[in-house]
Write an enzyme that holds these catalytic residues in place. Sequence first.
Site, PDB file in Angstrom:
ATOM      1  N   ASP A 247       0.871  -1.189   0.000  1.00  0.00           N
ATOM      2  CA  ASP A 247       0.000   0.000   0.000  1.00  0.00           C
ATOM      3  C   ASP A 247       0.899   1.228   0.000  1.00  0.00           C
ATOM      4  O   ASP A 247       1.927   1.246   0.682  1.00  0.00           O
ATOM      5  CB  ASP A 247      -0.891  -0.031   1.257  1.00  0.00           C
ATOM      6  CG  ASP A 247      -2.092   0.883   1.138  1.00  0.00           C
ATOM      7  OD1 ASP A 247      -1.893   2.095   0.931  1.00  0.00           O
ATOM      8  OD2 ASP A 247      -3.226   0.382   1.257  1.00  0.00           O
TER       9      ASP A 247
ATOM     10  N   TYR B  63      -6.319 -12.043 -18.959  1.00  0.00           N
ATOM     11  CA  TYR B  63      -5.322 -12.921 -18.308  1.00  0.00           C
ATOM     12  C   TYR B  63      -5.930 -14.296 -18.015  1.00  0.00           C
ATOM     13  O   TYR B  63      -5.223 -15.306 -18.051  1.00  0.00           O
ATOM     14  CB  TYR B  63      -4.785 -12.274 -17.012  1.00  0.00           C
ATOM     15  CG  TYR B  63      -3.494 -11.526 -17.255  1.00  0.00           C
ATOM     16  CD1 TYR B  63      -3.478 -10.342 -17.997  1.00  0.00           C
ATOM     17  CD2 TYR B  63      -2.282 -12.012 -16.769  1.00  0.00           C
ATOM     18  CE1 TYR B  63      -2.287  -9.666 -18.231  1.00  0.00           C
ATOM     19  CE2 TYR B  63      -1.093 -11.342 -17.004  1.00  0.00           C
ATOM     20  CZ  TYR B  63      -1.098 -10.166 -17.734  1.00  0.00           C
ATOM     21  OH  TYR B  63       0.086  -9.511 -17.976  1.00  0.00           O
TER      22      TYR B  63
ATOM     23  N   TYR C 147     -12.372   6.759 -12.576  1.00  0.00           N
ATOM     24  CA  TYR C 147     -12.562   5.572 -11.727  1.00  0.00           C
ATOM     25  C   TYR C 147     -13.307   4.484 -12.504  1.00  0.00           C
ATOM     26  O   TYR C 147     -12.856   3.340 -12.588  1.00  0.00           O
ATOM     27  CB  TYR C 147     -13.360   5.992 -10.499  1.00  0.00           C
ATOM     28  CG  TYR C 147     -13.611   4.908  -9.473  1.00  0.00           C
ATOM     29  CD1 TYR C 147     -12.570   4.401  -8.698  1.00  0.00           C
ATOM     30  CD2 TYR C 147     -14.901   4.429  -9.240  1.00  0.00           C
ATOM     31  CE1 TYR C 147     -12.807   3.422  -7.727  1.00  0.00           C
ATOM     32  CE2 TYR C 147     -15.146   3.458  -8.271  1.00  0.00           C
ATOM     33  CZ  TYR C 147     -14.094   2.963  -7.517  1.00  0.00           C
ATOM     34  OH  TYR C 147     -14.335   2.003  -6.563  1.00  0.00           O
TER      35      TYR C 147
HETATM   36  N1  LIG Z   1     -15.929   0.998  -0.141  1.00  0.00           N
HETATM   37  C1  LIG Z   1     -16.784   0.753  -1.133  1.00  0.00           C
HETATM   38  O1  LIG Z   1     -17.983   0.968  -0.961  1.00  0.00           O
HETATM   39  C2  LIG Z   1     -16.303   0.190  -2.446  1.00  0.00           C
HETATM   40  C3  LIG Z   1     -17.264  -0.064  -3.430  1.00  0.00           C
HETATM   41  C4  LIG Z   1     -16.846  -0.594  -4.649  1.00  0.00           C
HETATM   42  C5  LIG Z   1     -15.511  -0.923  -4.856  1.00  0.00           C
HETATM   43  N2  LIG Z   1     -14.596  -0.664  -3.878  1.00  0.00           N
HETATM   44  C6  LIG Z   1     -13.200  -1.009  -4.176  1.00  0.00           C
HETATM   45  O2  LIG Z   1     -12.597  -1.637  -3.063  1.00  0.00           O
HETATM   46  C7  LIG Z   1     -11.230  -1.247  -2.964  1.00  0.00           C
HETATM   47  C8  LIG Z   1     -10.962  -0.673  -1.578  1.00  0.00           C
HETATM   48  O3  LIG Z   1     -11.809   0.451  -1.363  1.00  0.00           O
HETATM   49  P1  LIG Z   1     -11.868   1.170   0.048  1.00  0.00           P
HETATM   50  O4  LIG Z   1     -13.236   1.665   0.229  1.00  0.00           O
HETATM   51  O5  LIG Z   1     -11.275   0.306   1.082  1.00  0.00           O
HETATM   52  O6  LIG Z   1     -10.919   2.433  -0.237  1.00  0.00           O
HETATM   53  P2  LIG Z   1      -9.692   2.986   0.611  1.00  0.00           P
HETATM   54  O7  LIG Z   1      -9.306   4.284  -0.014  1.00  0.00           O
HETATM   55  O8  LIG Z   1     -10.014   2.980   2.061  1.00  0.00           O
HETATM   56  O9  LIG Z   1      -8.562   1.885   0.349  1.00  0.00           O
HETATM   57  C9  LIG Z   1      -7.805   1.850  -0.824  1.00  0.00           C
HETATM   58  C10 LIG Z   1      -6.361   1.546  -0.441  1.00  0.00           C
HETATM   59  O10 LIG Z   1      -5.568   1.450  -1.643  1.00  0.00           O
HETATM   60  C11 LIG Z   1      -4.346   2.144  -1.426  1.00  0.00           C
HETATM   61  N3  LIG Z   1      -3.810   2.529  -2.739  1.00  0.00           N
HETATM   62  C12 LIG Z   1      -4.386   3.333  -3.659  1.00  0.00           C
HETATM   63  N4  LIG Z   1      -3.587   3.460  -4.739  1.00  0.00           N
HETATM   64  C13 LIG Z   1      -2.493   2.695  -4.498  1.00  0.00           C
HETATM   65  C14 LIG Z   1      -1.322   2.413  -5.240  1.00  0.00           C
HETATM   66  N5  LIG Z   1      -1.109   2.943  -6.454  1.00  0.00           N
HETATM   67  N6  LIG Z   1      -0.396   1.574  -4.707  1.00  0.00           N
HETATM   68  C15 LIG Z   1      -0.591   1.019  -3.478  1.00  0.00           C
HETATM   69  N7  LIG Z   1      -1.697   1.272  -2.727  1.00  0.00           N
HETATM   70  C16 LIG Z   1      -2.627   2.106  -3.232  1.00  0.00           C
HETATM   71  C17 LIG Z   1      -4.726   3.313  -0.541  1.00  0.00           C
HETATM   72  O11 LIG Z   1      -3.640   3.903   0.145  1.00  0.00           O
HETATM   73  C18 LIG Z   1      -5.729   2.647   0.414  1.00  0.00           C
HETATM   74  O12 LIG Z   1      -5.078   2.081   1.531  1.00  0.00           O
HETATM   75  C19 LIG Z   1     -10.968  -0.242  -4.086  1.00  0.00           C
HETATM   76  O13 LIG Z   1     -10.387  -0.926  -5.185  1.00  0.00           O
HETATM   77  C20 LIG Z   1     -12.361   0.238  -4.451  1.00  0.00           C
HETATM   78  O14 LIG Z   1     -12.430   0.617  -5.794  1.00  0.00           O
HETATM   79  C21 LIG Z   1     -14.960  -0.101  -2.682  1.00  0.00           C
END
Ligand SMILES: NC(=O)c1ccc[n+]([C@@H]2O[C@H](COP(=O)([O-])OP(=O)(O)OC[C@H]3O[C@@H](n4cnc5c(N)ncnc54)[C@H](O)[C@@H]3O)[C@@H](O)[C@H]2O)c1
Length: 317
Positions: free
Chosen positions: A31, A164, A150
């Site tokens: 992360d 893949y 996004y």
């Molecule tokens: N929370 C929701 O309702 C929801 C809904 C649909 C999809 N998602 C997906 O679930 C995943 C997690 O979402 P979340 O809500 O926990 O968000 P979040 O922002 O809390 O967590 C995302 C994490 O990814 C890390 N990150 C981002 N870009 C990075 C990079 N280039 N290299 C390394 N780390 C990186 C961030 O630092 C963070 O810790 C995401 O892929 C998001 O698209 C979440």
Amino acid sequence: MRILLTGGAGFIGSHLCDRLLADGHRVVVVDNLVTGQMSNLVHLAGRDDFLFLKSDVSNFIFVPGEVDAVLHFASPASPNPRSPFGYPALPIPTLKVGALGTHHTLGVAHSRGARYLLASTSEIYGDPQVHPQDETYVGHVDPIGPRSVYDEAKRFAEAITMAYHRFHGVDTRIARIFNTYGPRMRADDGRAVPNFITQALAGQALTVYGTGAQTRSFCYIDDLIDGLVRLLAAEGPGVHEPVNLGNPNEMTVLALAERINALTGNRSPIRYEAAESDDPQQRQPDIARARALLGWSPSTDLDAGLRRTVDSFRPRA
Ligand SMILES: NC(=O)c1ccc[n+]([C@@H]2O[C@H](COP(=O)([O-])OP(=O)(O)OC[C@H]3O[C@@H](n4cnc5c(N)ncnc54)[C@H](O)[C@@H]3O)[C@@H](O)[C@H]2O)c1
């Protein structure tokens, strides 16, 4: 298994990490903390079944040792243009982590013979013209709109994941996650639940964008984690197809705000602000596939989930 989890310092990733460790797996989190927080993982410090690597997965990934599964959760996830942690403020990093980060994580899975799970999103359906959304719906997305960085990154991520699988035979899974809430969401990333709870605990007016008539379906984090773990373990026909994971219990954003006011005893009125452009008007998952394939459906009632989330936010207010 030894599992590589990108985005493990974030909201969903950190809960997933806890569950995988509790199930006896070893976890390596990568992360870069762009939206995540070390406070979500600090309780795991010193464990010998847990490793944290601070690195941007859009650049490269180097993980020494065996890897049995790769779970790609890294990506900014909040659509709020007013938050420095929302994807509108991070457009290029969001596109890169959805495209290059997905490519790199698939490369790790391919080279190590590991199973792969992509965190996709209901946003790939855009502003849907079909209701509720099942996995056969191809979506209604503006490729250059404010949310496109996004939505299109995640659509590309799904496409390269299927490539893949089809071309290299990687054992892939795609979870289309709908709105999820719970403890460890950032108070300041601008998503509806943490926004409303933070305002309510401070006794402020809750900010609703537009009329509040737009609908969402909110899934409690524990239910989502259960669905993700089942999807990772699932075998047999259909497991490589995308699977919706979310709570079909649809409600308006205004009703959510009123519920949070009621649960926190906040008496301030709702404050209405201009609607976000590109804001989807309706969102509700059809989870028939998850029920059939995984025997999964969410079980946490909204008030119970909101109470636990409000309690976790109290010390911050
Ligand atoms: N929370 C929701 O309702 C929801 C809904 C649909 C999809 N998602 C997906 O679930 C995943 C997690 O979402 P979340 O809500 O926990 O968000 P979040 O922002 O809390 O967590 C995302 C994490 O990814 C890390 N990150 C981002 N870009 C990075 C990079 N280039 N290299 C390394 N780390 C990186 C961030 O630092 C963070 O810790 C995401 O892929 C998001 O698209 C979440």
